[in-house]
Design a protein around this motif. Structure first.
Motif, PDB file in Angstrom:
ATOM      1  N   ASN A  54       0.821  -1.217   0.000  1.00  0.00           N
ATOM      2  CA  ASN A  54       0.000   0.000   0.000  1.00  0.00           C
ATOM      3  C   ASN A  54       0.849   1.259   0.000  1.00  0.00           C
ATOM      4  O   ASN A  54       0.539   2.233  -0.680  1.00  0.00           O
ATOM      5  N   PHE A  55       1.936   1.219   0.785  1.00  0.00           N
ATOM      6  CA  PHE A  55       2.808   2.386   0.851  1.00  0.00           C
ATOM      7  C   PHE A  55       3.463   2.631  -0.507  1.00  0.00           C
ATOM      8  O   PHE A  55       3.559   3.770  -0.973  1.00  0.00           O
ATOM      9  N   PHE A  56       3.890   1.544  -1.158  1.00  0.00           N
ATOM     10  CA  PHE A  56       4.509   1.683  -2.482  1.00  0.00           C
ATOM     11  C   PHE A  56       3.540   2.346  -3.461  1.00  0.00           C
ATOM     12  O   PHE A  56       3.916   3.247  -4.222  1.00  0.00           O
ATOM     13  N   ILE A  57       2.295   1.901  -3.446  1.00  0.00           N
ATOM     14  CA  ILE A  57       1.293   2.429  -4.375  1.00  0.00           C
ATOM     15  C   ILE A  57       0.941   3.893  -4.052  1.00  0.00           C
ATOM     16  O   ILE A  57       0.849   4.735  -4.944  1.00  0.00           O
ATOM     17  N   ASN A  58       0.789   4.198  -2.766  1.00  0.00           N
ATOM     18  CA  ASN A  58       0.283   5.531  -2.383  1.00  0.00           C
ATOM     19  C   ASN A  58       1.374   6.572  -2.145  1.00  0.00           C
ATOM     20  O   ASN A  58       1.114   7.768  -2.241  1.00  0.00           O
ATOM     21  N   ASN A  59       2.585   6.122  -1.783  1.00  0.00           N
ATOM     22  CA  ASN A  59       3.670   7.074  -1.482  1.00  0.00           C
ATOM     23  C   ASN A  59       4.925   6.636  -2.224  1.00  0.00           C
ATOM     24  O   ASN A  59       5.988   6.439  -1.618  1.00  0.00           O
ATOM     25  N   THR A  60       4.812   6.451  -3.526  1.00  0.00           N
ATOM     26  CA  THR A  60       5.895   5.844  -4.307  1.00  0.00           C
ATOM     27  C   THR A  60       7.219   6.604  -4.150  1.00  0.00           C
ATOM     28  O   THR A  60       8.282   5.994  -3.998  1.00  0.00           O
ATOM     29  N   ILE A 144      11.464   8.620  -8.741  1.00  0.00           N
ATOM     30  CA  ILE A 144      10.821   7.346  -9.075  1.00  0.00           C
ATOM     31  C   ILE A 144      11.355   6.832 -10.413  1.00  0.00           C
ATOM     32  O   ILE A 144      11.315   7.565 -11.403  1.00  0.00           O
ATOM     33  N   PRO A 145      11.845   5.572 -10.471  1.00  0.00           N
ATOM     34  CA  PRO A 145      12.299   5.057 -11.776  1.00  0.00           C
ATOM     35  C   PRO A 145      11.127   4.806 -12.728  1.00  0.00           C
ATOM     36  O   PRO A 145      10.150   4.160 -12.360  1.00  0.00           O
ATOM     37  N   ILE A 146      11.268   5.363 -13.930  1.00  0.00           N
ATOM     38  CA  ILE A 146      10.181   5.284 -14.910  1.00  0.00           C
ATOM     39  C   ILE A 146      10.669   4.569 -16.163  1.00  0.00           C
ATOM     40  O   ILE A 146      11.767   4.827 -16.647  1.00  0.00           O
ATOM     41  N   CYS A 147       9.822   3.717 -16.692  1.00  0.00           N
ATOM     42  CA  CYS A 147      10.121   2.961 -17.921  1.00  0.00           C
ATOM     43  C   CYS A 147       9.997   3.882 -19.148  1.00  0.00           C
ATOM     44  O   CYS A 147       9.352   4.931 -19.087  1.00  0.00           O
ATOM     45  N   ASN A 148      10.589   3.424 -20.271  1.00  0.00           N
ATOM     46  CA  ASN A 148      10.463   4.168 -21.543  1.00  0.00           C
ATOM     47  C   ASN A 148       9.004   4.400 -21.895  1.00  0.00           C
ATOM     48  O   ASN A 148       8.642   5.371 -22.533  1.00  0.00           O
ATOM     49  N   CYS A 149       8.147   3.450 -21.493  1.00  0.00           N
ATOM     50  CA  CYS A 149       6.730   3.531 -21.854  1.00  0.00           C
ATOM     51  C   CYS A 149       5.954   4.467 -20.935  1.00  0.00           C
ATOM     52  O   CYS A 149       4.764   4.690 -21.119  1.00  0.00           O
ATOM     53  N   GLY A 150       6.630   4.969 -19.891  1.00  0.00           N
ATOM     54  CA  GLY A 150       5.951   5.892 -18.976  1.00  0.00           C
ATOM     55  C   GLY A 150       5.472   5.213 -17.699  1.00  0.00           C
ATOM     56  O   GLY A 150       5.060   5.886 -16.746  1.00  0.00           O
ATOM     57  N   GLY A 151       5.526   3.884 -17.668  1.00  0.00           N
ATOM     58  CA  GLY A 151       5.083   3.140 -16.472  1.00  0.00           C
ATOM     59  C   GLY A 151       6.084   3.237 -15.330  1.00  0.00           C
ATOM     60  O   GLY A 151       7.253   3.537 -15.546  1.00  0.00           O
ATOM     61  N   ILE A 152       5.612   2.985 -14.133  1.00  0.00           N
ATOM     62  CA  ILE A 152       6.479   2.995 -12.952  1.00  0.00           C
ATOM     63  C   ILE A 152       7.170   1.639 -12.835  1.00  0.00           C
ATOM     64  O   ILE A 152       6.542   0.596 -13.025  1.00  0.00           O
ATOM     65  N   ILE A 153       8.471   1.663 -12.529  1.00  0.00           N
ATOM     66  CA  ILE A 153       9.215   0.408 -12.359  1.00  0.00           C
ATOM     67  C   ILE A 153       9.133  -0.011 -10.896  1.00  0.00           C
ATOM     68  O   ILE A 153       9.334   0.806  -9.995  1.00  0.00           O
TER      69      ILE A 153
END
Ligand SMILES: NC(=O)c1ccc[n+]([C@@H]2O[C@H](COP(=O)([O-])OP(=O)(O)OC[C@H]3O[C@@H](n4cnc5c(N)ncnc54)[C@H](O)[C@@H]3O)[C@@H](O)[C@H]2O)c1
Ligand SMILES: [Zn+2]
Length: 240
Positions: A54-60, A144-153
């Motif tokens: 939950n913490f990862f999702i809400n406070n990345t 936050i590390p972000i993928c080339n596609c824009g998604g969160i890693i």
């Protein structure tokens, strides 16, 4: 006590090792529950809360701040214990390592059969497209590390509130069910469900090596309250 352990190891060719953070403290990585472990450091949130799904999702962003400050062990080197286990596997006595650690140090030492119950900092995936990323890319990213596609890693690390990987669990249970000697070391055995897997062991001898007492001490054939290095340095295995 050491003589007894020496004898058990020399007499068995079906050993399984079950370890925790204490295996890596001699590599300079903090454990959680020792006096100078992560739980006794001052943070705005406690580590169990930060390292939760939950913490990862809400406070990345906050998650990654803590993760990068405390979980980066890319440059740490294997300890006496990692090296000892690699040799024990090489000579055919050790059938597998089950670890709660995410630091990848058993593989770095050269061990082959390693079940990482809680995943690894070396594997990371984009939550949107599934693309794989190594450890360096994550620890060297800004915020936050972000993928080339824009998604969160997301690290392939089992956070509190997440399920363990099925294959890893099944393989670990298999190893435990078939072992004749189980050596448990460097773990407080308080993290569920990992600690409960020990119940599958039905072999001859359970040995616990840990600085502090654990709840499983009364079930063991042999309990040594000492540092892993002190103990393993005195073990002499025929052939290694
Ligand atoms: N290196 C890592 O990857 C790492 C580090 C910290 C936490 N974690 C995670 O946190 C959780 C913590 O559970 P745990 O049981 O592994 O750790 P823990 O901190 O709860 O317990 C570690 C135990 O090891 C003992 N110990 C520490 N150094 C030792 C040494 N040199 N010799 C003998 N005993 C020693 C301590 O007395 C303590 O009881 C795990 O789920 C793990 O995934 C991983
Ligand atoms: Zn992606």
């Amino acid at each position: 006590m050491i003589d007894e352990l020496n004898k058990m190891i020399n007499e068995s060719d079906n050993i399984v090792f079950f370890g925790g953070a204490g295996v890596s403290t001699e590599s300079g990585i903090k454990d959680f529950r020792s006096k100078d472990g992560l739980y006794n450091m001052k943070y705005k949130y406690n580590p169990e809360e930060i390292l939760s799904h939950n913490f990862f999702i809400n406070n990345t962003s906050e998650f990654y701040k803590f993760y990068k400050e405390n979980m980066n062990c890319l440059n740490n080197e294997p300890s006496t214990c990692h090296t000892f286990l690699k040799k024990l596997e090489e000579c055919g006595k050790l059938k597998g390592i089950i670890t709660q650690n995410i630091d990848g140090l058993h593989q770095k030492a050269g061990s082959k059969c390693v079940m990482e119950l809680h995943g690894s900092i070396y594997r990371n995936y984009c939550m949107k497209c599934g693309k794989f990323y190594g450890g360096k890319e994550v620890f060297e990213s800004k915020d936050i590390p972000i993928c080339n596609c824009g998604g969160i890693i997301k690290p392939d690390v089992v956070l509190y509130g997440e399920a363990l990987d099925n294959y890893t669990v099944e393989k670990s249970i298999d190893l435990l069910k078939n072992a004749d000697l189980l050596i448990v070391a460097g773990t407080s055995l308080t993290v569920y469900p990992a600690s409960s897997f020990i119940n599958y062991f039905n072999g001859r001898n359970l040995v616990i090596i840990n600085n502090d007492p654990t709840n499983y001490d009364n079930r063991a054939s042999l309990v040594i309250h000492d540092s892993i290095k002190n103990v393993l340095d005195k073990i002499k295995i025929q052939g290694i």
